[in-house]
Design a protein around this motif. Structure first.
Motif, short mmCIF file in Angstrom:
data_model
loop_
_atom_site.label_atom_id
_atom_site.label_comp_id
_atom_site.label_asym_id
_atom_site.label_seq_id
_atom_site.Cartn_x
_atom_site.Cartn_y
_atom_site.Cartn_z
N VAL A 86 0.83 -1.21 0.00
CA VAL A 86 0.00 0.00 0.00
C VAL A 86 0.86 1.25 0.00
O VAL A 86 0.61 2.20 -0.75
N ARG A 87 1.90 1.27 0.82
CA ARG A 87 2.72 2.49 0.92
C ARG A 87 3.45 2.78 -0.40
O ARG A 87 3.51 3.93 -0.83
N VAL A 110 -3.80 -5.34 8.40
CA VAL A 110 -4.28 -4.73 7.16
C VAL A 110 -3.80 -3.28 7.07
O VAL A 110 -3.88 -2.53 8.04
N THR A 111 -3.32 -2.91 5.87
CA THR A 111 -2.99 -1.52 5.60
C THR A 111 -3.86 -1.07 4.44
O THR A 111 -4.01 -1.80 3.44
N SER A 128 -3.13 -7.12 2.98
CA SER A 128 -3.19 -7.87 4.24
C SER A 128 -1.88 -8.63 4.42
O SER A 128 -1.37 -9.23 3.49
N GLU A 129 -1.35 -8.56 5.62
CA GLU A 129 -0.10 -9.28 5.94
C GLU A 129 -0.35 -10.75 5.98
O GLU A 129 -1.35 -11.24 6.37
#
Length: 129
Positions: A86-87, A110-111, A128-129
């Motif tokens: 996401v980042r 979750v990010t 999601s990790e």
């Protein structure tokens, strides 16, 4: 059973096609004239060209504007797209001028981040990790 297609309502199909292909890097799958200016216009992930299609559906029905306006005003995404990071995707899209209404936020495993698709919707990216 699986999801074959889903849709987002868009205020301008051509503008939506440019955003979803040029910026988000989806690939046009179907572009079929439907009479008038409307088209059956779908995009897919380049990683899954035979996967779930996203229909860029014209927002001409009278119920659509109040619905999409309420979602945007309340900050509710119309759809969520999975990304590997996401980042990193946030930075890539921000450099392309994409406006985000929510910067990356980590909530447990979750990010997420939420962006404006320029066509009347908020769209979430998620990992999601």
């Amino acid at each position: 059973m699986w999801i074959h297609m889903t849709s987002v309502f868009v205020d301008d199909q051509e503008k939506a096609l440019r955003f979803y292909t040029d910026v988000l890097e989806f690939v046009k799958k179907h572009d079929v004239p439907m009479g008038g200016a409307d088209r059956w216009l779908t995009v897919v992930s380049p990683e899954a060209p035979d996967g779930t299609e996203l229909l860029l559906e014209p927002d001409g029905h009278p119920a659509v504007k109040p619905y999409t306006t309420a979602l945007v005003e309340d900050g509710i995404p119309a759809a969520a797209f999975a990304v590997d990071d996401v980042r990193a995707e946030f930075e890539r899209l921000r450099e392309l001028g994409v406006h985000f209404t929510q910067e990356p936020l980590t909530m447990g495993p979750v990010t997420t981040a939420v962006r404006d698709d320029t066509c009347g919707n908020l769209i979430q990216i998620v990992h999601s990790e």
